[in-house]
Design an enzyme around this catalytic site. Structure first.
Site, PDB file in Angstrom:
ATOM      1  N   CYS A 194      -4.081 -41.741  -7.154  1.00  0.00           N
ATOM      2  CA  CYS A 194      -4.056 -42.751  -8.224  1.00  0.00           C
ATOM      3  C   CYS A 194      -5.024 -42.469  -9.363  1.00  0.00           C
ATOM      4  O   CYS A 194      -4.670 -42.605 -10.523  1.00  0.00           O
ATOM      5  CB  CYS A 194      -4.427 -44.119  -7.663  1.00  0.00           C
ATOM      6  SG  CYS A 194      -3.375 -44.733  -6.361  1.00  0.00           S
ATOM      7  N   SER A 200     -14.289 -24.781  14.976  1.00  0.00           N
ATOM      8  CA  SER A 200     -15.194 -23.720  15.407  1.00  0.00           C
ATOM      9  C   SER A 200     -14.755 -22.356  14.896  1.00  0.00           C
ATOM     10  O   SER A 200     -13.584 -22.138  14.577  1.00  0.00           O
ATOM     11  CB  SER A 200     -15.260 -23.687  16.933  1.00  0.00           C
ATOM     12  OG  SER A 200     -13.981 -23.404  17.448  1.00  0.00           O
ATOM     13  N   GLY A 257     -12.379 -20.979  17.573  1.00  0.00           N
ATOM     14  CA  GLY A 257     -11.035 -21.583  17.497  1.00  0.00           C
ATOM     15  C   GLY A 257     -10.229 -20.919  16.397  1.00  0.00           C
ATOM     16  O   GLY A 257      -9.051 -20.601  16.566  1.00  0.00           O
ATOM     17  N   ARG A 284       7.273 -41.991 -11.321  1.00  0.00           N
ATOM     18  CA  ARG A 284       6.473 -42.234 -12.534  1.00  0.00           C
ATOM     19  C   ARG A 284       7.014 -41.466 -13.752  1.00  0.00           C
ATOM     20  O   ARG A 284       7.052 -40.254 -13.737  1.00  0.00           O
ATOM     21  CB  ARG A 284       5.029 -41.831 -12.260  1.00  0.00           C
ATOM     22  CG  ARG A 284       4.015 -42.600 -13.066  1.00  0.00           C
ATOM     23  CD  ARG A 284       2.642 -42.318 -12.516  1.00  0.00           C
ATOM     24  NE  ARG A 284       1.653 -43.202 -13.133  1.00  0.00           N
ATOM     25  CZ  ARG A 284       0.377 -43.267 -12.742  1.00  0.00           C
ATOM     26  NH1 ARG A 284      -0.049 -42.526 -11.747  1.00  0.00           N
ATOM     27  NH2 ARG A 284      -0.456 -44.082 -13.336  1.00  0.00           N
ATOM     28  N   GLU A 287       2.840 -45.193 -17.103  1.00  0.00           N
ATOM     29  CA  GLU A 287       3.629 -43.975 -16.978  1.00  0.00           C
ATOM     30  C   GLU A 287       3.446 -42.976 -18.130  1.00  0.00           C
ATOM     31  O   GLU A 287       3.367 -41.772 -17.900  1.00  0.00           O
ATOM     32  CB  GLU A 287       5.115 -44.334 -16.870  1.00  0.00           C
ATOM     33  CG  GLU A 287       5.414 -45.156 -15.642  1.00  0.00           C
ATOM     34  CD  GLU A 287       6.879 -45.467 -15.516  1.00  0.00           C
ATOM     35  OE1 GLU A 287       7.409 -46.145 -16.405  1.00  0.00           O
ATOM     36  OE2 GLU A 287       7.502 -45.037 -14.536  1.00  0.00           O
TER      37      GLU A 287
HETATM   38  C1  LIG Z   1      -6.830 -28.974   7.028  1.00  0.00           C
HETATM   39  C2  LIG Z   1      -7.262 -27.630   7.528  1.00  0.00           C
HETATM   40  C3  LIG Z   1      -7.460 -26.614   6.617  1.00  0.00           C
HETATM   41  C4  LIG Z   1      -7.822 -25.352   7.065  1.00  0.00           C
HETATM   42  N1  LIG Z   1      -8.028 -24.358   6.155  1.00  0.00           N
HETATM   43  C5  LIG Z   1      -8.390 -23.129   6.580  1.00  0.00           C
HETATM   44  C6  LIG Z   1      -8.610 -22.056   5.661  1.00  0.00           C
HETATM   45  O1  LIG Z   1      -8.485 -22.221   4.440  1.00  0.00           O
HETATM   46  N2  LIG Z   1      -8.954 -20.843   6.159  1.00  0.00           N
HETATM   47  C7  LIG Z   1      -9.123 -20.631   7.499  1.00  0.00           C
HETATM   48  O2  LIG Z   1      -9.447 -19.530   7.903  1.00  0.00           O
HETATM   49  N3  LIG Z   1      -8.932 -21.626   8.382  1.00  0.00           N
HETATM   50  C8  LIG Z   1      -8.558 -22.855   7.959  1.00  0.00           C
HETATM   51  N4  LIG Z   1      -8.354 -23.853   8.867  1.00  0.00           N
HETATM   52  C9  LIG Z   1      -8.401 -23.544  10.290  1.00  0.00           C
HETATM   53  C10 LIG Z   1      -9.691 -23.987  10.930  1.00  0.00           C
HETATM   54  O3  LIG Z   1     -10.694 -23.082  10.612  1.00  0.00           O
HETATM   55  C11 LIG Z   1      -9.417 -24.041  12.420  1.00  0.00           C
HETATM   56  O4  LIG Z   1      -8.548 -25.131  12.659  1.00  0.00           O
HETATM   57  C12 LIG Z   1     -10.658 -24.262  13.245  1.00  0.00           C
HETATM   58  O5  LIG Z   1     -11.619 -23.285  13.006  1.00  0.00           O
HETATM   59  C13 LIG Z   1     -10.268 -24.220  14.718  1.00  0.00           C
HETATM   60  O6  LIG Z   1     -11.393 -24.537  15.487  1.00  0.00           O
HETATM   61  P1  LIG Z   1     -11.335 -25.694  16.571  1.00  0.00           P
HETATM   62  O7  LIG Z   1     -12.638 -25.678  17.236  1.00  0.00           O
HETATM   63  O8  LIG Z   1     -10.938 -26.972  15.976  1.00  0.00           O
HETATM   64  O9  LIG Z   1     -10.201 -25.139  17.503  1.00  0.00           O
HETATM   65  P2  LIG Z   1      -9.262 -25.935  18.474  1.00  0.00           P
HETATM   66  O10 LIG Z   1      -8.245 -26.669  17.701  1.00  0.00           O
HETATM   67  O11 LIG Z   1     -10.059 -26.698  19.432  1.00  0.00           O
HETATM   68  O12 LIG Z   1      -8.567 -24.698  19.190  1.00  0.00           O
HETATM   69  C14 LIG Z   1      -7.649 -23.893  18.506  1.00  0.00           C
HETATM   70  C15 LIG Z   1      -6.957 -22.972  19.516  1.00  0.00           C
HETATM   71  O13 LIG Z   1      -7.862 -22.010  20.004  1.00  0.00           O
HETATM   72  C16 LIG Z   1      -8.063 -22.131  21.400  1.00  0.00           C
HETATM   73  N5  LIG Z   1      -9.483 -21.890  21.590  1.00  0.00           N
HETATM   74  C17 LIG Z   1     -10.499 -22.495  20.928  1.00  0.00           C
HETATM   75  N6  LIG Z   1     -11.661 -21.928  21.278  1.00  0.00           N
HETATM   76  C18 LIG Z   1     -11.383 -20.949  22.149  1.00  0.00           C
HETATM   77  C19 LIG Z   1     -12.165 -20.010  22.842  1.00  0.00           C
HETATM   78  N7  LIG Z   1     -13.493 -19.951  22.700  1.00  0.00           N
HETATM   79  N8  LIG Z   1     -11.565 -19.140  23.677  1.00  0.00           N
HETATM   80  C20 LIG Z   1     -10.223 -19.184  23.834  1.00  0.00           C
HETATM   81  N9  LIG Z   1      -9.428 -20.062  23.203  1.00  0.00           N
HETATM   82  C21 LIG Z   1     -10.010 -20.925  22.376  1.00  0.00           C
HETATM   83  C22 LIG Z   1      -7.568 -23.494  21.758  1.00  0.00           C
HETATM   84  O14 LIG Z   1      -7.087 -23.547  23.062  1.00  0.00           O
HETATM   85  C23 LIG Z   1      -6.451 -23.703  20.740  1.00  0.00           C
HETATM   86  O15 LIG Z   1      -5.289 -23.073  21.184  1.00  0.00           O
HETATM   87  C24 LIG Z   1      -7.998 -25.121   8.448  1.00  0.00           C
HETATM   88  C25 LIG Z   1      -7.810 -26.147   9.363  1.00  0.00           C
HETATM   89  C26 LIG Z   1      -7.436 -27.401   8.906  1.00  0.00           C
HETATM   90  C27 LIG Z   1      -7.196 -28.503   9.894  1.00  0.00           C
HETATM   91  S1  FES Z   2      -6.859 -45.108  -5.112  1.00  0.00           S
HETATM   92 FE1  FES Z   2      -6.863 -43.133  -4.288  1.00  0.00          FE
HETATM   93  S2  FES Z   2      -4.882 -42.973  -3.459  1.00  0.00           S
HETATM   94 FE2  FES Z   2      -4.812 -44.844  -4.472  1.00  0.00          FE
END
Ligand SMILES: Cc1cc2nc3c(=O)[nH]c(=O)nc-3n(C[C@H](O)[C@H](O)[C@H](O)COP(=O)(O)OP(=O)(O)OC[C@H]3O[C@@H](n4cnc5c(N)ncnc54)[C@H](O)[C@@H]3O)c2cc1C
Ligand code: FES
Ligand code: FES
Length: 1365
Positions: free
Chosen positions: A169, A358, A361, A953, A1293
């Protein structure tokens, strides 16, 4: 609390929310924190906007307490991805926990409200918590001490705090100002328009008016009772919750082993669970193993050889560790590598994802599922290695080996990753000094927030200087590319081998660049493959080219400086121009000016008062439909949609084996009751079915509605529905407008809606000196991306009646449709809408079937039924803006004056009529802003097998205005004339305006465009800037700038809107209007108008009437004929109806007032009001034109195609604004939505027409880092006019159309780039004629600037050098 503590069952899940203790005895381990907050607590401020980590609406603060160190750690998280079991022992703070209407709002809420930073309010609580998170983090910085009233936050941190949060918005500028107002280093004079102070007040006075922020006594984020409770570790009962939390690698090993024995268990290793944001499958796991506390995975170790990061360490913690300045283990070169890695990591996702996601991850996702990771690329270039545990087997591998292995199995664990101290291991040749250079790159649609890269790259090289020649030798290289449509990041080994040991020359670089092009080839099916390859060459060039000339500088110890400037040869020029355009500021945004003239004639109308309920919206207490608590027995629905455009639906059934508990059944066309109709939408232009009846007619069509006990179960079940399609003996679907024409599939446009041709076209052709024939324009769709998806709650009531709460722009139409569908009289239906979390046209027709499906399901099951569409379903079903194809012929004179314009426009309307017959008129309204001499057109509204396109819009006007600009640009490039001159010469004079717009042109005094045009030129020193840009483009090779100013004329239609004003016995006033509050400030303007209207009774106390007025929700049985809130004018018409109501009330009260005054000498408002009064009024107004202008500068990076908007200046004629603060918000917000349409938002569909850009990962709306860096707006007050509501003009708009200027300025920059290519001999004379797509995405821009521009440049340089000997 003590009592409760003793009651705690051993091993229970215990945590605090806003200081309140929660103990959850059983829960599915896949339950998210957001699900819990929204369904099992009274705290509704965290909203569901996407469910995939991409919008920030659900952000909350999570706090952990370390009893040993007696320290609280606070960080923001996306509650939609955080699993509930992972918050055991933690404290959660939501926006209402910061402050609220009962205990007092937090200064953050007050500042958001005072800076006009909340419109619909759906994003606001998430924004507030993101800011709060940044504040809390900054407060822990011992080195800063702010002056009283400020925090320790810096301006840079304040802006970045909200870089991962989406708002559809506001346009972000006021949000950024609200955030910056708390920063220690803010210059208060740099903050934008607000309700705290007046511009002319002193700095001290301004400071004193800001709601006080006391950083010393900030709220405690971790309650004492929980601290006491977790003195002994709160271990979850792993059996009860199916959640294990091993503490050591050994424990983890034995756990994994025990699961081996029972192979049926679906087990998941988890850290932050953010991976679920990408791999969204609604999978079910029986058991989770939380890795966060495994000692070996959660620590960071440093030694001479490098830094070892536990796999469960979050990205945020890794960044902190890599940035650590005072660490003595590493030398400066190594620190530079680490710092570069950290800086790159800061561009991954957003703060609230990095805080839990992480490093391990991320790498496992990259290795196992080919996730386009940044971390894999940069760590590969840095020479990292990994440690893996499989059973009892420990393996240490290089990252290359790890990535190349077959996917890691689910029982293998990544223990850690080690980044080497390169300096310690490098082999420095004794004869030469050497330096380590490291750089990383990523090209993504949004520079900072939440956008995966098209390609990323990282390069590490050890260079030395040959003392004899001064040349640079590349001793060793690591050249890595990733995320470009490859299985994983790769080292370009051939290139590395080629470069290693070479003296760097232009010839060597040219060969290397060619090799990169041949090696970096995206896999089949990757979008924009050539663009991605060209990015790779561009980045290698950017890294190595400066070394060719500046060897002495690097080896003189300036490698850090080198690293800070790409193409550092340009540094001086850069500096010179940056002073002019603020590009090099460390902040995202620079000072922006808002100029508003206040009109005091109708006080309090015209005053920039705060938006009604803004603070409530900020604290999250404002109630949206999905915030209404579920009634007992409530069911939840989820749509099943077709994936085929034209097919028989033979059967719809569940894949029953996997079906979750709690599914009640399916609702489909068969459930329409006797006497009812299969009706999903009703308007005066036509109807639409609720469900497909035997035949599906577009991909995305509603087939059924699955009903279950929770929204999650309904969503899982709808994904498990199998539909059997058949296409035997059916015609192929109509998927293009050309097909529609061939098969005569058209919607009829009633003659009264079809616009009239203007002037004598044959005369226009005869007068022309030049003609352009059969030029083409193609325009795609745009999704509304309101932050609150479609939602409704239907509750059966007595006597076969139905009450429906609907987030809806036209409840009246929903009312009629529901009655028709259920076959009940209209008086048995009641639709209630309090507020809408953003609509932009998408909650007009498209909200009706959602409300109707809930009502039908409630009717079938005799229970309340609600739904809240997930983002993907919403995107697929909603339709969006009308795509169109335009063919035009232009006749014009040699001086640029157009004499004739002839257009053929084919509009793709999709399957049902919706508002499509209005499109020809609205397109023409936007297009007629120039004097075309004569105008003729043929516009066809094509019926195709696509989702029906709907109002968005400025529907039609934005395309019309854009077509006009394209025509003007085409004339200018054909004549090689300055486009601004051509615009000017084709401007309307009042007589031509009258010819084109007829009565809507208004009086001549109302035509303010030419005066605003001149004013803009003077105020923003347009001519001077044009010259500066020319000079800039002459000096700079890899950056070009463009400038553009465009006018708009916008015709609005005012629909009748009812109003009702009731004065209660205590003198307070209740107002109902037909218009719906969607963030556009309708309630605020209505409130001002009611206060103004009633104050004309002129008794004591009327000056405070504003505080006595309350606007209440729309209720279709209370106020009938509410109509549709659309077309920018509903605020004005609602105000006018209220003004008329007030007039009548004042007339009625006047005799009593006279009598009392005669008796008492004076009379007070509340004495006067002794009984209730109310009155309803309907009215009809005429339509008028709004006008505005925009001037804008952009900068295009020719290596990546990235466009940055440096500065924009808008002058907008609001007539006599009813509330300039509200109108300012509308102008900025609409403009930024237009930037989305013209530059970012790609509405992609598959070959069946099914929308595939169906989430935040692929559909990119603007964020705070993509708006103009300097965003100036002036609200121009034009003359009073009796035919407008208190002389006001619409603002909702029209400003969106102005965003075409971004596109035009980008074209200007591209033209300069092509002229340069021409000068290198790589492009012929036709360089200035080209077609820039809408949206002008990075690949589209780069393609026009030359995918081979680097190679061309190097070739040209080589030729130049050899020519000069
Ligand atoms: C909105 C959004 C934007 C993002 N943008 C980017 C980006 O621009 N660039 C980029 O590089 N990344 C990006 N990411 C990815 C992000 O970095 C990963 O989602 C995150 O690092 C995963 O870590 P986690 O701990 O949440 O993993 P989890 O979600 O907990 O695990 C992910 C997977 O890995 C497995 N796993 C986790 N740890 C281990 C381990 N130690 N050993 C074995 N298996 C394991 C899990 O079982 C699962 O399958 C984005 C993520 C989101 C949600
Ligand atoms: S005020 Fe931010 S989405 Fe509507
Ligand atoms: S709902 Fe969680 S980030 Fe969008």
């Amino acid at each position: 609390m003590e009592e409760k503590q003793r009651e705690t069952g051993q091993g229970s899940l215990v945590f605090a929310i806003n200081g309140q203790r929660f103990e959850v005895s059983s829960v599915s381990p896949s339950t998210t924190l957001l699900e819990f907050l929204r369904t099992r607590t009274p705290f509704k401020s965290a909203k569901l906007g996407c469910g995939e980590g991409g919008c920030g609406a659900c952000v909350v603060l999570l706090s952990k307490y370390d009893p040993v160190l007696d320290k609280v750690e606070d960080f923001t998280v996306s509650s939609c991805l955080t699993l509930l079991c992972s918050v055991n022992g933690c404290s959660v703070t939501t926006s209402e926990g910061l402050g609220n209407s009962k205990d007092g709002f937090h200064p953050i809420h007050q500042r958001f409200s005072g800076f006009h930073a909340s419109q619909c309010g759906f994003c606001t609580p998430g924004m507030c918590v993101s800011l709060f998170g940044a504040l809390v983090k900054a407060e822990k910085n011992d080195q800063r001490e702010p002056s009283p009233g400020f925090s320790k936050l810096t301006v840079v941190e304040a802006e970045k705090a909200i870089s991962g949060n989406l708002c559809r918005c506001t346009g972000y500028r006021p949000i950024a100002d609200a955030c910056k107002s708390l920063a220690a280093d803010v210059d208060i004079e740099d903050l934008g328009f607000n309700s705290f102070w007046r511009k002319e007040e002193t700095r001290e006075a301004k400071m004193s008016r800001l709601p006080l922020y006391d950083h010393i006594h900030e709220i405690s984020t971790f309650p004492e009772f929980l601290k006491r409770e977790i003195k002994s570790p709160l271990l979850l009962d792993s059996e009860r919750y199916s959640w294990c939390k091993p503490a050591t690698a050994e424990e983890l090993q034995s756990l994994l082993k025990s699961i081996d024995a029972d192979s049926k268990t679906r087990m998941k290793l988890v850290v932050g669970n953010t991976g679920m944001g990408y791999y969204k499958g609604l999978e079910h796991y029986d058991k989770y193993i939380d890795l966060r506390c495994v000692l070996e995975l959660s620590s960071i170790r440093r030694d001479e050889e490098g830094i070892e990061i536990g796999a469960a360490v979050t990205i945020s913690k890794t960044i902190e560790a890599l940035k650590e300045e005072n660490n003595r283990v590493f030398n400066s070169e190594c620190k530079i590598v680490f710092k570069r890695i950290a800086l790159h990591m800061e561009k991954i996702a957003s703060e609230f994802i990095r805080n839990t996601g992480s490093v391990g991850g991320n790498l496992v996702m990259a290795q196992r599922k080919h996730f386009p990771s940044d971390i894999a690329t940069i760590l590969l270039a840095a020479g990292a290695s990994v440690h893996i545990l499989t059973g009892t087997l420990h393996e240490k591998l290089t990252l290359d080996e790890f990535l190349e292995r077959p996917p890691l199995d689910s029982k293998s664990v990544l223990l850690n990753v080690k980044i080497p101290n390169y300096a310690a291991v490098k082999n420095i040749s004794s004869e030469m000094d050497s330096k380590l250079l490291f750089e990383t790159y990523r090209a993504s649609p949004r520079p900072l927030g939440n956008a995966l890269p098209y390609l990323n790259a990282a390069f590490l090289t050890e260079v030395s200087c040959l003392k004899s020649s001064g040349s640079v030798v590349l001793n060793k290289c690591r050249v890595v590319f990733g995320a470009y449509g490859t299985k994983h990041a790769i080292r370009a080994k051939e290139v590395e081998k080629f470069l290693s040991g070479k003296i760097l020359t232009i010839g060597v670089l040219y060969e290397a660049v060619k090799m990169v092009k041949a090696n970096v080839v995206p896999e089949d099916g990757t979008p924009s493959p050539a663009y991605r390859s060209s990015l790779a060459t561009g980045y290698l060039f950017d890294f190595l080219f400066p070394l060719i000339d500046i060897s002495s500088k690097i080896l003189g110890g300036c490698s850090d400086e080198y690293c800070n400037t790409s193409l550092s040869k340009d540094a001086q020029i850069k500096q010179k121009y940056s002073q002019l355009d603020h590009v090099q500021l460390p902040t995202l945004l620079s000072y922006s000016e808002q100029v508003l003239e206040l009109n005091h004639d109708h006080h309090p109308v015209g005053q920039p008062i705060k938006k009604v309920g803004a603070a409530l919206q900020a604290s999250g207490e404002a109630v949206f439909v999905d915030d209404i608590p579920s009634p007992t027995n409530c069911l939840h629905g989820s749509f099943v949609h077709s994936i085929k455009p034209f097919a028989r639906v033979k059967d719809i059934k569940f894949k029953s084996k996997l079906l979750p508990d709690g599914v009640s059944g399916l609702v489909s066309v068969r459930d329409i009751p006797k006497g009812g109709e299969n009706r999903g939408c009703t308007t005066s232009l036509g109807t639409e079915s609720l469900f497909a009846d035997g035949l599906t007619q577009y991909a995305g069509e509603r087939l059924a509605f699955v009903v279950a006990d929770t929204q999650k179960h309904a969503d899982i079940a709808s994904n498990l529905v199998e539909v059997d399609y058949g296409i035997e003996n059916l015609e192929p679907p109509i998927l293009t407008v050309e097909d529609a024409i061939k098969r005569s599939s058209l919607f009829e446009v009633p003659p009264f809606l079809y616009p009239k041709q203007v002037g004598d076209i044959s005369k226009g052709w005869a007068e022309a000196d030049h003609k352009i024939l059969s030029a083409k324009i193609k325009l795609g769709s745009q999704y509304h991306f309101y932050m609150e998806t479609q939602t409704a709650l239907a509750i059966p009531d007595e006597d076969n009646s139905m009450v429906v709460y609907s987030s809806n722009q036209c409840p009246e139409y929903a009312h009629v449709t529901i009655a028709k569908c259920l076959g009940i009289p209209e008086h048995n239906v009641r639709v209630i809408t309090r507020r809408v979390g953003g609509g932009f046209g998408g909650k007009a027709m498209k909200a009706i079937p959602v409300a109707t499906a809930c009502a039908l399901a409630a009717h079938k099951f005799r229970r309340p039924v609600r739904t809240y569409l997930n983002r993907k379903t919403d995107m697929i079903m909603t339709g969006g803006r009308h795509p169109m194809e335009v063919t035009y012929n232009i006749g014009f004179k040699s001086n640029g004056k157009v004499t004739a314009l002839q257009l053929d426009i084919l509009i793709n309307a999709g399957i049902s009529v919706d508002i499509s017959p209005l499109m020809p008129k609205t397109i023409l309204s936007g297009l007629k802003k120039y004097d075309w001499g004569a105008l003729s057109f043929d516009i066809k509204v094509c019926k195709t097998n696509h989702s029906s396109k709907t109002a968005m819009r400025a529907p039609g006007e934005v395309q019309g205005s854009y077509i006009a600009e394209t025509v003007i640009e085409h004339v200018a490039s054909t004549l090689s004339m300055d486009v601004d001159y051509v615009r000017n010469i084709n401007f309307h004079r009042y007589d031509s305006l009258k010819l084109f717009y007829d009565v809507a042109a208004g009086d001549s005094v109302e035509y303010t465009l030419t005066s605003m045009w001149n004013k803009l030129a003077a105020s923003s020193s347009f001519k001077q800037r044009v010259e500066i840009i020319k000079e800039f483009n002459r000096c700079k090779v890899w950056k070009k700038r463009g400038i553009s100013r465009v006018p708009i004329v916008y015709q609005v239609f005012v629909e009748p809107t009812p109003g009702k004003v009731s004065i209660l016995s205590d003198g307070s006033v209740v107002v109902e209007v037909g218009g719906i509050e969607m963030g556009q400030g309708l309630w605020t303007k209505v409130k001002q108008m009611a206060a103004f209207g009633l104050s004309s009774i002129k008794c004591d106390g009327v000056e405070n009437l504003l505080d006595k007025v309350r606007i209440i929700q729309a209720d279709t049985l209370s106020l009938t004929q509410g109509g549709m809130t659309s077309g920018s004018t509903t605020s004005e018409s609602s105000c006018e109806s209220v003004r008329l109501c007030c007039e009548v009330l004042v007339e009625r009260l006047a005799p009593l007032k006279e009598t009392l005054q005669a008796q008492m000498g004076s009379v007070r408002w509340d004495e006067l009001i002794c009984k209730d009064m109310n009155f309803d009024v309907l009215l009809i107004l005429t339509f008028r034109c709004s006008q505005a202008l925009r001037y804008l500068t952009v900068e295009v990076n020719l290596l990546t195609g990235e466009t940055a908007i440096l500065r924009s200046d808008i002058i907008y004629d609001c007539g006599q604004s009813l509330n300039p603060a509200v109108d300012l918000g509308q102008i900025e917000g609409a403009f930024v939505q237009g930037i989305g349409f013209f530059m970012l938002e790609e509405y992609t569909t598959n070959s069946d027409g099914l929308m595939v850009a169906d989430g935040t990962w692929t559909y990119k709306i603007p964020t705070v880092d993509t708006i103009p860096k300097q965003f100036n707006v002036e609200i121009h007050s034009s003359e009073h006019h009796r035919q407008r509501v208190l002389s006001s003009k619409a603002s909702g708009e029209p400003p969106l159309l102005l965003a075409a200027s971004v596109h035009c300025a980008t074209r200007g920059a591209i033209r300069a780039a092509r002229q340069q290519l021409h000068s290198w001999g790589c492009m012929d004379e036709s360089y200035s004629t080209f077609n820039l797509e809408v949206p002008a995405t990075m690949p589209a821009v780069k393609e026009l600037c030359g995918l081979d521009s680097v190679e061309s440049y190097l070739q040209w340089e080589m030729g130049r050098k050899s020519r000069s000997g």
